[in-house]
Design a protein around this motif. Structure first.
Motif, PDB file in Angstrom:
ATOM      1  N   THR A 144      -9.232  -0.142   1.907  1.00 36.40           N
ATOM      2  CA  THR A 144      -9.462   0.226   3.278  1.00 36.40           C
ATOM      3  C   THR A 144      -8.178   0.176   4.194  1.00 36.40           C
ATOM      4  N   SER A 145      -7.227  -0.443   3.701  1.00 35.41           N
ATOM      5  CA  SER A 145      -6.053  -0.578   4.605  1.00 35.41           C
ATOM      6  C   SER A 145      -4.996  -0.581   3.776  1.00 35.41           C
TER       7      SER A 145
ATOM      8  N   ASN B 255      -2.246  -2.181   4.535  1.00 38.61           N
ATOM      9  CA  ASN B 255      -1.534  -3.596   4.771  1.00 38.61           C
ATOM     10  C   ASN B 255      -1.699  -4.315   3.553  1.00 38.61           C
TER      11      ASN B 255
ATOM     12  N   LYS C 195      -2.670   1.894  -1.402  1.00 40.14           N
ATOM     13  CA  LYS C 195      -4.020   1.666  -0.777  1.00 40.14           C
ATOM     14  C   LYS C 195      -5.068   2.512  -1.535  1.00 40.14           C
TER      15      LYS C 195
ATOM     16  N   ASN D  47      -8.835  -7.645   2.690  1.00 38.88           N
ATOM     17  CA  ASN D  47      -8.755  -6.271   2.683  1.00 38.88           C
ATOM     18  C   ASN D  47     -10.064  -5.763   2.202  1.00 38.88           C
TER      19      ASN D  47
END
Length: 356
Positions: A85-86, A88, A123, A148
């Motif tokens: 979803t991210s 990061n 991602k 995450n």
């Protein structure tokens, strides 16, 4: 024919085998999912919690911490494909393998054995391949990312291989673990080395991980949701996120909310961990003990306290930053908690059936 040949070469070059059949993991057994009425399939809170719980809790509920895919196959190797979803993928103090990676374990005899870790690079469309030793059926568990979320997880096996869901736990046999960033998994190097995951393997229990980083504060709205869940035990490990002035009140309110729906299910309150042994019991731990004593005077039973003194060891080596455990600290926490939780579970007069 030439087009098909070129396509096959392209698949081989990309690391994806052309003879792999991909299966949506959500059709297999999804462990650690407290609710099914969620916005997305791997969310940790129900859709109706949006606007009900604090925004930080809602946001963190989108992380797949503690969830795992249980499945069985006779394939000699398994591939996994997952999207996040991210973008990061990591944090300054926590590796991408723990934040956004996946972990595969195999049940061999009565012991869960680590097979390998899937490392995230992007991602969308991460892939990992795992070789499985031996012949016959393999009983597998794939732990999902800790910090995450996942939008999709797929399991790939060679065409013609058997793939089926793993055993499903009776919901009343699960352990619900509510806590802070430590419970969520910070800062384990892999999803399988978070102490809540280790506890699940040591106790042979499905765990529902409700750790919320910086946000395990026992709010009444969160307490009401937790109390909805069927469980064999509730473990409350929130002290690092609490305000001193609210501990007694919120411990009392949380226990009352659970007791209203679960008169006999054990509630375990974990003391605050600390790397300085002379700090134990901490001020926050003493306040929690005060609250439990108050509840017992009111007639509450089935309340248990686990001290924090042994959770991280006595050498100062159990954390990455003085608070969040390394893998060493995670193992120490699990090994300190497991015997205490096992004793409490054995002491119950009646226990829910457990999965095979």
């Amino acid at each position: 024919m030439r087009y098909i040949g070129l396509m096959a070469l392209a698949l081989i070059g990309s690391g994806i085998r052309a003879d792999i059949a991909w299966h949506d993991a959500s059709a297999l057994t999804v462990e650690g999912r407290g609710w099914t009425d969620t916005e997305a399939r791997y969310d940790r809170l129900p859709a109706r919690a949006r606007g009900q719980v604090p925004p930080s809790v809602w946001g963190l509920s989108k992380d797949s911490a503690g969830m795992a895919i249980r499945f069985q196959t006779d394939a000699s190797e398994v591939e996994v494909r997952w999207s996040l979803t991210s973008d990061n993928l990591a944090m300054p103090h926590m590796a991408a393998t723990g934040v956004s990676g996946v972990d595969l374990y195999e049940l061999i005899g009565k012991r869960w054995v680590f097979v390998g870790n899937g490392r995230p690079r992007v991602k969308d469309g991460n892939t990992a391949r795992f070789a499985l030793g031996g012949k016959g059926a393999h009983d597998l568990r794939l732990y999902l990312p800790l910090y995450n979320g996942v939008t999709k997880v797929e399991i790939g096996v060679p065409e013609g291989s058997m793939l089926r869901p793993g055993p499903v736990a009776e919901p009343r046999s699960r352990i619900v673990y509510y806590g802070t960033s430590i419970a969520q998994g910070g800062c384990a190097s892999r999803p399988g080395t978070a102490h809540v995951a280790i506890l699940g393997r040591l106790l042979n229990r499905e765990m529902v991980n409700l750790g919320f980083s910086g946000s395990g504060r026992m709010e009444p709205e969160v307490a009401a949701l937790i109390a909805e869940l069927p469980a064999a035990m509730f473990v409350i490990d929130c002290l690092w996120n609490m305000d001193e002035g609210s501990i007694v009140t919120r411990v009392v309110e949380l226990a009352a909310a659970i007791r209203k729906l679960h008169p006999d299910v054990p509630i375990v309150f974990v003391g605050q961990s600390h790397i300085v042994t002379g700090q134990h019991p901490t001020r926050f731990t003493r306040l929690q003990e005060q609250a439990v004593a108050e509840l017992r005077r009111k007639g509450f039973t089935g309340l248990h306290l686990v001290p924090g003194a042994r959770l991280l060891g006595d050498d100062g080596e159990g954390t990455v930053d003085g608070v969040h455990p390394t893998d060493l600290g995670m193992m120490r926490q699990a090994e300190a908690l497991a015997p205490a939780l096992a004793r409490i579970l054995r002491s119950r007069p009646r226990e829910a059936p457990r999965r095979p």
